[in-house]
Design an enzyme around this catalytic site. Structure first.
Site: not given
Ligand code: PLP
Length: 361
Positions: A102, A172, A196
């Protein structure tokens, strides 16, 4: 039979939240209308936004310097909105850590907006470990630092805050937000999509230091300008009402049923410890993806078996026993048990028992 959801994302949600969401699909009790048909301009929804915001403030101990926004476009749109705000029309470079699937996705969109310096790259070593502090040379002149606190695919997690205190820190936290207490004052911008650890897909939470918006470039499309969303209290255009409502229910569950993020962290540590113990005590049958034990994720437990045939058998038997979503991410394969906040200790214990049984057989 209901399966236990160990999926990497969309992830498991608390059973009590799902029951309330089910009821809300027919009619939200206090309104008498389906959540799918309630106006985003209603007073009720303004209260939903306000309470969700307050719950984030309470859970994270947010200072007034930081605003909470509910946006769309997933974490992936933040990969662009952040450099649009902080890098466009700047001479500076931005520091990016490339520690897994990611964080590497966040880099190309930033390069469209300005100069990016990748200060550490784990790709050559296959993303099996994170940097140690002495390997990191942060640029004190950087426009900002960007990193991913929990690499969801590989199962690697930073357990400390990175970077320099006088450089804007962007993180993030899509796969570990609200899983543990954090010192939020250290961060200038935190983002996390809901699917998540927070709720259903469709909403992305952004926690931003208000002062970052003072120097925003003036050529941003309004929809991609945090200022427009802040001014509109996250109702700039039609927001995902259902996803935000379920996120509210999850924050209430954390406050009322769990109690605090410290308590959530205790539970999450117990869950992760049970699975890592099953790996470590398997005499090498299960091999953890992370090569450094202190960098293991408390949210995504990743491992491999001695060969593909055994992995296939493991997944088949796991599915038959009601453990769903254990297939590793398509980019690295193997097994991944995602044990987000809502995954119960009982379910994790059952998986750990199954792992021991399978290894013995
Ligand atoms: C799943 C994930 C993403 C992607 O997110 P989307 O909402 O599908 O764009 C980005 N960063 C991390 C750390 C993730 O686990």
């Amino acid at each position: 039979m209901n399966q236990l959801n160990f999926s990497g994302g969309p992830g498991v949600l608390p059973a009590s939240v799902l029951a309330q969401a089910q009821q809300a699909l027919i009619a939200v009790p206090e309104i008498g209308l389906s959540i799918l048909g309630i106006s985003h301009r209603s007073d009720w929804f303004a209260d939903v936004i306000a309470e969700t915001e307050r719950n984030f403030q309470t859970l994270l101990n947010l200072p007034p310097s930081h605003a909470v926004l509910f946006l769309q476009g997933g974490a992936s749109l933040q990969f662009s909105m952040i450099p649009m705000l902080l890098l466009r029309q700047r001479q500076q470079t931005a520091d990016y850590l490339c520690t897994g699937y990611w964080s590497s996705k966040a880099i190309p969109p930033a390069q469209l907006e300005g100069n990016v310096q990748i200060i550490w790259n784990g790709q050559t070593s296959g993303f099996h470990h994170l940097p140690i502090p002495t390997e990191l040379n942060f640029n004190p002149e950087a426009a900002y630092l960007h990193y991913v606190s929990n690499e969801t695919v590989e199962g690697l997690q930073f357990h400390d805050v990175l970077g320099l205190d006088n450089v804007i820190r962007v993180c993030d936290m899509s796969s570990d937000i609200l899983s543990r207490p954090i010192d939020v004052k250290c961060f200038d911008l935190i983002y996390a999509h809901a699917q998540k650890n927070l709720g259903p897909a469709g909403v992305t939470v952004v926690i931003i230091r208000r002062s970052l918006l003072e120097n925003a470039p003036n050529n941003l499309p309004e929809m991609l300008d945090y200022r427009a969303h802040l001014a509109a209290h996250s109702i700039y255009n039609t927001p995902p009402v259902f996803a935000i409502y379920v996120t509210l229910l999850v924050t209430r569950w954390l406050l009322n049923d769990i109690g605090s993020l410290a308590q959530m962290d205790n539970i999450n540590r117990m869950k992760a410890a049970a699975l890592y113990r099953a790996i470590d005590e398997s005499a090498g049958f299960y091999c953890g993806w992370a090569t450094t034990a202190t960098q293991r994720s408390l949210m995504n437990v990743t491992f491999t078996l001695p060969n593909m045939a055994l992995e296939t058998a493991f997944l088949q038997q796991a599915t038959a026993r009601g453990f769903s979503g254990l297939t590793g991410h398509r980019s690295i394969g193997g097994i991944r048990a995602s044990i987000y906040n809502a995954m119960t200790i009982e379910a994790v214990m059952a998986l750990s028992d199954f792992m021991q049984e399978f290894a013995q057989s």
